[in-house]
Design a protein around this motif. Sequence first.
Motif, PDB file in Angstrom:
ATOM      1  N   PRO A  49       0.828  -1.202   0.000  1.00 25.51           N
ATOM      2  CA  PRO A  49       0.000   0.000   0.000  1.00 25.51           C
ATOM      3  C   PRO A  49       0.869   1.262   0.000  1.00 25.51           C
TER       4      PRO A  49
ATOM      5  N   TRP B 102      -1.800  -0.630 -14.007  1.00 26.52           N
ATOM      6  CA  TRP B 102      -1.417   0.477 -13.136  1.00 26.52           C
ATOM      7  C   TRP B 102      -2.021   1.806 -13.595  1.00 26.52           C
TER       8      TRP B 102
ATOM      9  N   PRO C 192       0.170  -4.379  -9.289  1.00 27.90           N
ATOM     10  CA  PRO C 192      -0.789  -3.865  -8.304  1.00 27.90           C
ATOM     11  C   PRO C 192      -1.493  -4.988  -7.564  1.00 27.90           C
TER      12      PRO C 192
ATOM     13  N   TRP D 235      -6.909  -3.117  -6.875  1.00 26.80           N
ATOM     14  CA  TRP D 235      -6.357  -1.767  -6.764  1.00 26.80           C
ATOM     15  C   TRP D 235      -6.861  -0.894  -7.910  1.00 26.80           C
TER      16      TRP D 235
END
Length: 451
Positions: free
Chosen positions: A14, A139, A205, A209
Amino acid sequence: MARFLDRSRIVAAPGWSRWLVPPAALSVHLAIGQAYAWSVFKPPLESSLHLSGTQSALPFQLGIVMLGLSAAFGGTLVERNGPRWAMFVSMACFSSGFLLSALGVATRQYWLVVLGYGVVGGIGLGIGYISPVSTLIKWFPDRPGMATGIAIMGFGGGALIASPWSAQMLESFGTSTNGIATTFLVHGVVYAVFMTMGVLLVRVPAEGWSPPGWTRPVVASRPLITDADVSARNAIRTPQFYCLWVVLCCNVTAGIGILEKAAPMIRDFFADTATPVAVGAAAGFVALLSLANMTGRFVWSSTSDVIGRKNMYRVYLGVGALLYLVIALAGDSSKPLFIVCALGILSFYGGGFATIPAYLKDLFGTYQVGAIHGRLLTAWSTAGVLGPLIINAIADAQKAAGRSGPALYTTSLYIMIGLLAVGLLANELIRPVSDRYHEKPAEPAMEGQAT
């Protein structure tokens, strides 16, 4: 080593910045983009090993063929094993290809150069090329064209570094077999170190996410953009896949022929003028083409996020054909005119590569876009043979007939215009993918599932 390369080891924590992924991708693409500087090696190889232009193009041609084949057959493995595994395999193959080539030149066994650079190095090209694409799209779902453009521009820009660097090494080490072999050896070692940075840095990711504040956009107003997913197995059953295959093949063929022959081509065009082009200036021209190739990958792919992929390919193919026509009719009348047209063509060539992953994402979704991209790159394999073959074979035939200067290339240029027209037609035929090819909601798909 297996644990180090495992996909589970590179899930981002995170707060990890997604902007670290493009540099990781660039470390691989800038290295394998050396392929676009192959024309710098053609004259010394031809002189020291007594090769024709067609023969000296063989490692490059085979490398592009293997790029497409390894991307096609390895696309699913890349999705399953993750980008770190893919980047490591790419580094090992690409660097080993240079080392084998060094041995081949040193022992005057040209088949080893073909095997090393063309086959082994070509596998490294293919796996490395697709290694970050799917990851970047995940991403950057908010800017897929820009994201893939950032990374893939590295492949186009590789020659911007490699061309002057290779030319300087050949000048320092010499253009004998020993000098060329030493240059290949240095390439293999340096690129291994450079690509390792990407292997260590890349991340994927976490499941679920998304960028802060981003929501999936409504797609109704953009009919070619889907919010459904299509598997790689189903994608190759759609007419859209084959239309895109033709589009990519035509666009690449039209660009790669000039790029592979760039240094000798500009010298031939102005050989009979009062100010012929020197060897160093020709290498600089290759570097300029690389800059255009690289810049086009970012600028045009980012533009496609605004105007749409189909409109962007209309520019690549339509305006590209006009630029070829100018070179064919008046290219030898002015060096600036020739250079500007060539730069435009190469910017469209590079932009086409960078835009195609986003085009695939629009049509087929993100589910197995990396594997679909790999299969589509067989178009690059075909173009990698056709482009250099058309340019070199016709130039060799014209030279044998006693012709020189621009006459060596006029026929080839008109062929390229015809190919771009075919690609333009194929792009116009692309329509949204039928619902019957979409993954069913009741059948959740695991990323990297074997196809």
